[in-house]
Design a protein around this motif. Structure first.
Motif, PDB file in Angstrom:
ATOM      1  N   ASP A   1     -15.824 -76.824   7.345  1.00 29.59           N
ATOM      2  CA  ASP A   1     -16.614 -76.052   8.305  1.00 29.59           C
ATOM      3  C   ASP A   1     -16.855 -76.918   9.534  1.00 29.59           C
ATOM      4  O   ASP A   1     -17.438 -77.997   9.447  1.00 29.59           O
ATOM      5  CB  ASP A   1     -17.952 -75.650   7.691  1.00 29.59           C
ATOM      6  CG  ASP A   1     -17.793 -74.632   6.578  1.00 29.59           C
ATOM      7  OD1 ASP A   1     -16.793 -73.875   6.606  1.00 29.59           O
ATOM      8  OD2 ASP A   1     -18.662 -74.597   5.678  1.00 29.59           O
ATOM      9  N   GLY A   2     -16.388 -76.413  10.659  1.00 27.81           N
ATOM     10  CA  GLY A   2     -16.541 -77.158  11.894  1.00 27.81           C
ATOM     11  C   GLY A   2     -17.699 -76.637  12.722  1.00 27.81           C
ATOM     12  O   GLY A   2     -18.581 -75.933  12.228  1.00 27.81           O
ATOM     13  N   MET A   3     -17.684 -76.965  13.988  1.00 29.56           N
ATOM     14  CA  MET A   3     -18.761 -76.599  14.902  1.00 29.56           C
ATOM     15  C   MET A   3     -18.868 -75.086  15.061  1.00 29.56           C
ATOM     16  O   MET A   3     -19.964 -74.520  15.072  1.00 29.56           O
ATOM     17  CB  MET A   3     -18.499 -77.262  16.256  1.00 29.56           C
ATOM     18  CG  MET A   3     -19.558 -77.054  17.311  1.00 29.56           C
ATOM     19  SD  MET A   3     -19.120 -78.012  18.789  1.00 29.56           S
ATOM     20  CE  MET A   3     -20.470 -77.534  19.884  1.00 29.56           C
ATOM     21  N   ASN A   4     -17.717 -74.420  15.168  1.00 29.20           N
ATOM     22  CA  ASN A   4     -17.708 -72.971  15.390  1.00 29.20           C
ATOM     23  C   ASN A   4     -16.949 -72.205  14.304  1.00 29.20           C
ATOM     24  O   ASN A   4     -17.214 -71.030  14.081  1.00 29.20           O
ATOM     25  CB  ASN A   4     -17.077 -72.655  16.753  1.00 29.20           C
ATOM     26  CG  ASN A   4     -17.810 -73.330  17.896  1.00 29.20           C
ATOM     27  OD1 ASN A   4     -19.034 -73.253  17.978  1.00 29.20           O
ATOM     28  ND2 ASN A   4     -17.070 -74.001  18.768  1.00 29.20           N
ATOM     29  N   GLU A   5     -16.019 -72.861  13.653  1.00 31.47           N
ATOM     30  CA  GLU A   5     -15.160 -72.210  12.679  1.00 31.47           C
ATOM     31  C   GLU A   5     -14.557 -73.253  11.755  1.00 31.47           C
ATOM     32  O   GLU A   5     -14.833 -74.448  11.874  1.00 31.47           O
ATOM     33  CB  GLU A   5     -14.053 -71.434  13.404  1.00 31.47           C
ATOM     34  CG  GLU A   5     -13.214 -72.321  14.315  1.00 31.47           C
ATOM     35  CD  GLU A   5     -12.244 -71.535  15.157  1.00 31.47           C
ATOM     36  OE1 GLU A   5     -12.199 -70.303  15.040  1.00 31.47           O
ATOM     37  OE2 GLU A   5     -11.506 -72.167  15.944  1.00 31.47           O
ATOM     38  N   SER A   6     -13.712 -72.823  10.861  1.00 24.88           N
ATOM     39  CA  SER A   6     -13.030 -73.744   9.960  1.00 24.88           C
ATOM     40  C   SER A   6     -12.070 -74.626  10.766  1.00 24.88           C
ATOM     41  O   SER A   6     -11.380 -74.157  11.685  1.00 24.88           O
ATOM     42  CB  SER A   6     -12.248 -72.955   8.908  1.00 24.88           C
ATOM     43  OG  SER A   6     -11.506 -73.819   8.079  1.00 24.88           O
ATOM     44  N   VAL A   7     -12.040 -75.906  10.405  1.00 23.54           N
ATOM     45  CA  VAL A   7     -11.167 -76.836  11.122  1.00 23.54           C
ATOM     46  C   VAL A   7     -10.281 -77.568  10.122  1.00 23.54           C
ATOM     47  O   VAL A   7     -10.637 -77.741   8.954  1.00 23.54           O
ATOM     48  CB  VAL A   7     -11.977 -77.858  11.955  1.00 23.54           C
ATOM     49  CG1 VAL A   7     -12.740 -77.160  13.057  1.00 23.54           C
ATOM     50  CG2 VAL A   7     -12.916 -78.670  11.066  1.00 23.54           C
ATOM     51  N   SER A   8      -9.112 -77.988  10.580  1.00 24.16           N
ATOM     52  CA  SER A   8      -8.174 -78.722   9.736  1.00 24.16           C
ATOM     53  C   SER A   8      -7.502 -79.810  10.576  1.00 24.16           C
ATOM     54  O   SER A   8      -7.528 -79.781  11.812  1.00 24.16           O
ATOM     55  CB  SER A   8      -7.127 -77.779   9.146  1.00 24.16           C
ATOM     56  OG  SER A   8      -6.403 -77.132  10.181  1.00 24.16           O
ATOM     57  N   TRP A   9      -6.879 -80.747   9.885  1.00 25.78           N
ATOM     58  CA  TRP A   9      -6.203 -81.845  10.567  1.00 25.78           C
ATOM     59  C   TRP A   9      -4.956 -81.330  11.291  1.00 25.78           C
ATOM     60  O   TRP A   9      -4.199 -80.535  10.745  1.00 25.78           O
ATOM     61  CB  TRP A   9      -5.783 -82.920   9.571  1.00 25.78           C
ATOM     62  CG  TRP A   9      -6.923 -83.688   8.976  1.00 25.78           C
ATOM     63  CD1 TRP A   9      -7.524 -83.474   7.777  1.00 25.78           C
ATOM     64  CD2 TRP A   9      -7.599 -84.807   9.568  1.00 25.78           C
ATOM     65  NE1 TRP A   9      -8.528 -84.379   7.572  1.00 25.78           N
ATOM     66  CE2 TRP A   9      -8.605 -85.222   8.647  1.00 25.78           C
ATOM     67  CE3 TRP A   9      -7.459 -85.499  10.756  1.00 25.78           C
ATOM     68  CZ2 TRP A   9      -9.449 -86.300   8.900  1.00 25.78           C
ATOM     69  CZ3 TRP A   9      -8.303 -86.572  11.022  1.00 25.78           C
ATOM     70  CH2 TRP A   9      -9.282 -86.963  10.106  1.00 25.78           C
ATOM     71  N   GLN A  10      -4.778 -81.807  12.519  1.00 26.58           N
ATOM     72  CA  GLN A  10      -3.601 -81.464  13.304  1.00 26.58           C
ATOM     73  C   GLN A  10      -2.917 -82.750  13.751  1.00 26.58           C
ATOM     74  O   GLN A  10      -3.577 -83.701  14.168  1.00 26.58           O
ATOM     75  CB  GLN A  10      -3.990 -80.629  14.540  1.00 26.58           C
ATOM     76  CG  GLN A  10      -4.753 -79.361  14.230  1.00 26.58           C
ATOM     77  CD  GLN A  10      -3.919 -78.352  13.480  1.00 26.58           C
ATOM     78  OE1 GLN A  10      -2.725 -78.173  13.759  1.00 26.58           O
ATOM     79  NE2 GLN A  10      -4.535 -77.668  12.506  1.00 26.58           N
TER      80      GLN A  10
END
Length: 381
Positions: A245-254
Motif C-alpha cells: 500500500d503506497g501513498m495513493n494506491e498499490s505500489v510495486s518495484w519498477q
C-alpha cells in the motif's frame, strides 16, 4: 561502520626514525610519551589541554622529532592529526631556517604510499621547500596516488603539459593521460571538454562509475515530513515481486536504467505524486573481495541509506542543493552480493527551488576511483 587504517610496518618505522639523527635515541622516551599524549586526544576534543601541553613541549625539540611525528599521523584521529601537524610544522619551520630540514627522509616518507595521505601531503609541502626540484621529479608519477591532494597535483601538471603540446596527437595523448588520474569533477570537466574538441568521446557515467541500474518503488507518504522515521515495507524486506500500500494506491518495484549523462535519477519525473512523498531505490553490488569503500551520494532531499540491512547513514534535511559527491560514507563491503537500499524523501514546499527530487550514486575506493560490480546484471533478474 568500520574505518580503514593504514599502518606502517614496524621495520620501516624503526629504520625511518633512526635515519633522522642519533640524537633521537636520547629523546626517544620523552618524544614517544609526548606523541602518545597527543594521540590520545578524543574526536570531540577531550584531553585538549593535555595535548596542547604535549605539543608545546614537542615544538621545542629538533628535526629528529619530525620522523616520529609523521609516522604518528598514520593512525591518528582527525583531532589528534591537527595537533601533530601543528607540532610538525613548527619544528619543520625552525629546521628549514637553520638549514637542517632533512629532505632525503621527507622524500622517503612521501614516496611510501602505505602512509596516511594527509601526512604525506604535509611532508611533501615541506620537502618542496627544502628541495625545489622535488615536485618536478615526484609529481608526474602520482597520477594513481592514493593521496587525493597529491594525485590532484599530478593531474594538474598533466593538464598543463597537454595545453602546451603542439600537435593534436600529442595533445590527445597528454589529455588522455591526465584523464586516467582525474577523480575530481572540475578536472574531469576540463579534460573532457578538451578531448571533445579533439574529437574524442568521454563518458562521465563510465569514468566515475555512477550506478545507473536501480529498482524503484513509491511513493509512500511523507506529508508534513512525517515519513522520515516511518518504517515502510522496503525497510523490512527486499522482495522485488511484492506489492504494498503506497501513498495513493498499490505500489510495486519498477526497474529503471538512467539515460541521463550525469547518471542521476529524477524521482519527481518518475513518480506520479512528487510532493510530500518517499521513494525507495534498491541495487546490488557484487564485490570480488571483502573491502573498504566509499558510497558517494548527491541529493537535495532527506535520505537514509542501508547496506546489507544495516542503516549506515541518515540525513533529514531538505533542499540543501545537489552537488557531485555531496555525501561520502565509508562502508565495508563483504565479498559477493551487497544489497543497497536508499530512501529519498521529498517535502511539500512549493517554491521553484524546492521542486527537485533526485539522487546520484557511485561506489569508489579510498582514492576516489570508481569501482564496478563484478556482475552488472545482478538486480535485473
Amino acid at each position: 561502520m568500520r574505518k580503514l587504517c593504514r599502518r606502517s610496518s614496524p621495520v620501516f618505522t624503526l629504520l625511518f626514525t633512526a635515519l633522522w639523527s642519533a640524537a633521537a635515541t636520547v629523546a626517544a622516551t620523552s618524544t614517544e610519551d609526548l606523541i602518545t599524549q597527543v594521540q590520545s586526544v578524543g574526536r570531540a576534543g577531550s584531553e585538549n589541554s593535555s595535548a596542547a601541553k604535549a605539543v608545546n613541549q614537542l615544538q621545542q625539540m629538533g628535526p629528529e622529532t619530525l620522523g616520529p611525528l609523521l609516522v604518528a599521523m598514520d593512525d591518528a584521529n582527525p583531532v589528534a592529526m591537527n595537533w601533530l601537524q601543528v607540532a610538525f610544522e613548527s619544528i619543520a619551520d625552525q629546521s628549514l631556517n637553520s638549514g637542517q630540514l632533512p629532505a632525503e627522509q621527507l622524500e622517503e616518507f612521501v614516496t611510501d604510499r602505505t602512509h596516511n595521505g594527509r601526512a604525506r601531503r604535509v611532508a611533501f609541502d615541506w620537502l618542496a621547500k627544502a628541495d625545489p626540484s622535488a615536485p618536478s621529479r615526484l609529481i608526474p608519477n602520482m597520477l594513481d596516488d592514493p593521496s587525493s591532494p597529491l594525485r590532484r597535483e599530478a593531474v594538474a601538471l598533466a593538464i598543463k603539459r597537454a595545453k602546451a603540446a603542439e600537435s593534436e596527437e600529442a595533445q590527445t595523448a597528454l589529455w588522455t593521460k591526465a584523464l586516467s588520474g582525474a577523480v575530481d569533477r572540475d578536472q574531469f570537466d576540463e579534460i573532457a571538454s578538451a578531448l571533445k574538441k579533439l574529437g574524442e568521446k568521454v563518458n562521465l557515467v563510465d569514468h566515475f562509475g555512477l550506478i545507473i541500474d536501480w529498482h524503484l518503488i513509491g511513493p509512500f507518504d511523507n506529508k508534513d515530513e512525517a515519513g522520515f522515521d516511518v518504517v515502510y515495507p522496503p525497510e523490512e524486506e527486499i522482495n522485488l515481486s511484492a506489492k504494498y500500500d503506497g501513498m495513493n494506491e498499490s505500489v510495486s518495484w519498477q526497474h529503471f536504467v538512467s539515460e541521463r549523462k550525469d547518471g542521476a535519477f529524477d524521482l519527481a519525473e518518475l513518480t506520479t505524486s512528487h510532493k510530500g512523498a518517499i521513494d525507495y531505490a534498491y541495487t546490488e553490488f557484487n564485490s570480488p573481495v571483502e573491502q573498504q569503500v566509499e558510497f558517494r551520494l548527491a541529493t537535495p532531499n532527506a535520505w537514509k541509506l542501508w547496506c546489507n540491512g544495516e542503516l549506515i547513514f541518515a540525513r533529514e534535511e531538505y533542499h540543501r542543493g545537489m552537488q557531485f559527491d555531496q555525501y561520502i560514507v565509508p562502508v565495508h563491503l563483504k565479498q559477493g552480493v551487497n544489497k543497497i537500499l536508499l530512501k529519498v524523501c521529498q517535502n511539500e514546499q512549493n517554491q521553484d527551488w524546492a521542486q527537485r527530487w533526485a539522487f546520484q550514486f557511485r561506489i569508489v575506493d579510498e582514492t576516489g576511483r570508481a569501482l564496478s560490480s563484478s556482475d552488472e546484471s545482478s538486480t535485473n533478474e
